[in-house]
Write a protein that holds these residues in place. Structure first.
Motif, short mmCIF file in Angstrom:
data_model
loop_
_atom_site.label_atom_id
_atom_site.label_comp_id
_atom_site.label_asym_id
_atom_site.label_seq_id
_atom_site.Cartn_x
_atom_site.Cartn_y
_atom_site.Cartn_z
N TRP A 25 34.07 28.55 21.74
CA TRP A 25 34.55 29.36 21.00
C TRP A 25 34.58 30.97 21.55
N LEU A 26 35.75 31.48 21.18
CA LEU A 26 35.96 32.85 21.45
C LEU A 26 35.67 33.74 20.31
N VAL A 27 35.43 34.99 20.36
CA VAL A 27 35.47 35.97 19.30
C VAL A 27 36.64 36.89 19.22
N PHE A 28 37.30 36.79 18.08
CA PHE A 28 38.46 37.63 17.97
C PHE A 28 38.44 38.73 17.18
N MET A 29 37.30 38.79 16.33
CA MET A 29 37.01 40.12 15.37
C MET A 29 35.72 39.65 14.87
N LYS A 30 34.85 41.25 14.98
CA LYS A 30 33.69 41.27 14.19
C LYS A 30 33.80 42.24 13.32
N TYR A 31 33.60 41.80 12.04
CA TYR A 31 33.81 42.51 10.92
C TYR A 31 32.51 42.52 10.07
N GLY A 32 31.75 43.67 10.17
CA GLY A 32 30.50 44.03 9.28
C GLY A 32 29.62 42.82 9.94
N SER A 33 28.83 42.04 9.04
CA SER A 33 27.90 40.93 9.49
C SER A 33 28.65 39.64 9.92
N GLU A 34 29.89 39.64 9.79
CA GLU A 34 30.70 38.32 9.86
C GLU A 34 31.06 38.48 11.47
N LEU A 35 31.02 37.10 12.00
CA LEU A 35 31.92 36.85 13.42
C LEU A 35 33.41 35.93 12.97
N HIS A 36 34.43 36.38 13.55
CA HIS A 36 35.45 35.39 13.41
C HIS A 36 35.74 34.97 14.68
N ILE A 37 35.56 33.93 14.73
CA ILE A 37 35.75 32.89 16.02
C ILE A 37 36.93 32.16 15.99
N ILE A 38 37.53 31.71 17.28
CA ILE A 38 38.55 30.86 17.43
C ILE A 38 38.23 29.75 18.61
N HIS A 39 38.67 28.60 18.18
CA HIS A 39 38.40 27.61 19.15
C HIS A 39 38.99 27.75 20.42
N ARG A 40 38.69 27.56 21.51
CA ARG A 40 39.57 27.59 22.86
C ARG A 40 40.77 26.81 22.75
N ASN A 41 40.55 25.44 22.53
CA ASN A 41 41.66 24.51 22.67
C ASN A 41 42.47 24.24 21.35
N THR A 42 41.98 24.26 20.17
CA THR A 42 42.82 23.74 19.18
C THR A 42 43.10 25.00 18.32
N GLY A 43 42.66 26.12 18.48
CA GLY A 43 43.01 27.09 17.60
C GLY A 43 42.32 27.65 16.32
N THR A 44 41.74 26.63 15.95
CA THR A 44 40.83 26.51 14.63
C THR A 44 40.19 27.94 14.49
#
Length: 50
Positions: A25-44
């Motif tokens: 997983w990669l982190v593409f946004m940190k908003y407050g107490s949330e981490l928005h992550i995206i899967h490296r292979n599938t893009g989920t």
């Protein structure tokens, strides 16, 4: 959508606590107490609380 970045040590611990493998997983946004992550292979995207 922004490009994902490698998670920090603290972010890796949060991803692992949510039940995901931090190596996939990669982190593409940190908003407050949330981490928005995206899967490296599938893009989920997921939102997890820190």
């Amino acid at each position: 959508m922004k490009n994902g970045k490698n998670p920090t040590r603290r972010q890796k611990a949060a991803i692992k606590a949510a039940g995901f493998n931090p190596d996939n997983w990669l982190v593409f946004m940190k908003y407050g107490s949330e981490l928005h992550i995206i899967h490296r292979n599938t893009g989920t995207t997921k939102i997890i609380d820190i």
